[in-house]
Design an enzyme around this catalytic site. Sequence first.
Site, PDB file in Angstrom:
ATOM      1  N   HIS A   1      -2.159  -4.007  -4.515  1.00  0.00           N
ATOM      2  CA  HIS A   1      -1.190  -3.869  -3.424  1.00  0.00           C
ATOM      3  C   HIS A   1      -0.574  -5.195  -2.949  1.00  0.00           C
ATOM      4  O   HIS A   1       0.596  -5.206  -2.556  1.00  0.00           O
ATOM      5  CB  HIS A   1      -1.784  -3.068  -2.248  1.00  0.00           C
ATOM      6  CG  HIS A   1      -2.652  -3.834  -1.311  1.00  0.00           C
ATOM      7  ND1 HIS A   1      -4.022  -3.897  -1.449  1.00  0.00           N
ATOM      8  CD2 HIS A   1      -2.357  -4.572  -0.208  1.00  0.00           C
ATOM      9  CE1 HIS A   1      -4.519  -4.627  -0.473  1.00  0.00           C
ATOM     10  NE2 HIS A   1      -3.537  -5.060   0.286  1.00  0.00           N
TER      11      HIS A   1
ATOM     12  N   HIS B   1      -5.886 -11.379   0.699  1.00  0.00           N
ATOM     13  CA  HIS B   1      -7.214 -10.980   0.211  1.00  0.00           C
ATOM     14  C   HIS B   1      -7.872 -12.062  -0.645  1.00  0.00           C
ATOM     15  O   HIS B   1      -8.876 -11.795  -1.319  1.00  0.00           O
ATOM     16  CB  HIS B   1      -7.123  -9.672  -0.582  1.00  0.00           C
ATOM     17  CG  HIS B   1      -7.028  -8.454   0.290  1.00  0.00           C
ATOM     18  ND1 HIS B   1      -8.028  -8.069   1.155  1.00  0.00           N
ATOM     19  CD2 HIS B   1      -6.023  -7.543   0.443  1.00  0.00           C
ATOM     20  CE1 HIS B   1      -7.658  -6.971   1.799  1.00  0.00           C
ATOM     21  NE2 HIS B   1      -6.442  -6.635   1.384  1.00  0.00           N
TER      22      HIS B   1
ATOM     23  N   LYS C   1       0.816  -1.223   0.000  1.00  0.00           N
ATOM     24  CA  LYS C   1       0.000   0.000   0.000  1.00  0.00           C
ATOM     25  C   LYS C   1       0.840   1.259   0.000  1.00  0.00           C
ATOM     26  O   LYS C   1       0.288   2.362  -0.153  1.00  0.00           O
ATOM     27  CB  LYS C   1      -0.952   0.000   1.197  1.00  0.00           C
ATOM     28  CG  LYS C   1      -2.148  -0.921   1.013  1.00  0.00           C
ATOM     29  CD  LYS C   1      -3.140  -0.780   2.150  1.00  0.00           C
ATOM     30  CE  LYS C   1      -4.365  -1.660   1.917  1.00  0.00           C
ATOM     31  NZ  LYS C   1      -5.295  -1.630   3.066  1.00  0.00           N
TER      32      LYS C   1
END
Length: 337
Positions: free
Chosen positions: A209, A234, A184
């Site tokens: 990211h 994620h 990030k």
Amino acid sequence: MKVLIADDNHFYRCALEATLREWGYEVTAVADGEAAWAVLESDAAPRIAVLDWMMPKADGVEVCRRLRAMPRPEPTYVIILTSRDGKASAAEALEGGADDYVTKPFDRGELAARLRVGRRIVTLQTSETVVYSFARAVDGKSPFTRGHSERVKGYALALASRLGLSGADQELLRRGAILHDIGKIAVPDAILNKAGPLTPDEMAVIREHPVQGVRMIEPIESVRDVIPLVRWHHERVDGTGYPDGLAGEKIPLLVRVLAVADVYDALSSDRPYRASLPTDVSLSILRKDAVGGGLDPELVEEFCALPMHRLNTIGVGAVMQPHERTPGTMRMKAAPV
């Protein structure tokens, strides 16, 4: 690279200094242990030190013990240089905190090789420190990310402890939690702090990211083992996550543990698009996310069984004061960005 030489023998000290300067090192030379300690305890301490074992005021091993008692992210690499020989002497020096051991009279080729080893190690330490510094910088990019990685680490380790994971797995999880969002650093603040819904293009930047994070840490061998945690935190159990669309147990256990902690912190701390949610509400949403195919249902139930006071203790400081929040519309998601 800066090197400290400490030897009370004038001949050896001058010979070492001349040799190391010939090899391109920046040398500081002193004649006793206390003078060596004064150099090594300073903020500008050299990254490598060659210490004679027998010196006045404090011997080399004693200086080394003091040095190892002082925690530092980038400790000095210490080579003990002495006329003492034998395995017992070498073991004593290494037990005292030395990294290597060379006997007098020193062999130029051997000393050069051992210094090259030291350089490789301190260079690796410096690279790793830079990576962790970037991770801290990510947390500081925005009031909404401040403390995120530390809290995720706390939640992940609490769950890992409940699951009875090994110490090695917990250490890997600890480092992975700290570094999981390092990518990030490449996401513009305007996107991280946006109060309204993200556009498709902005969401595409966010979704990059994990890959950006891997690119940052991949060259550094000592942190390569956390790449799965950085790349896949994620991913979703139903295969609809990013970046690789992994599903079910193809997502490693530690990554699934980290994902639970990451989502919980996103829910229970302030975001640009909403205030933090109460603990019971956050846990309820975790369960719904698991039912919907996002998180591992068994891990979510184990997490929800953690004492509420423990979760609240980890999350202390997560909620900002009302005047610090950015007002805006709600932008609810199934998983955090």
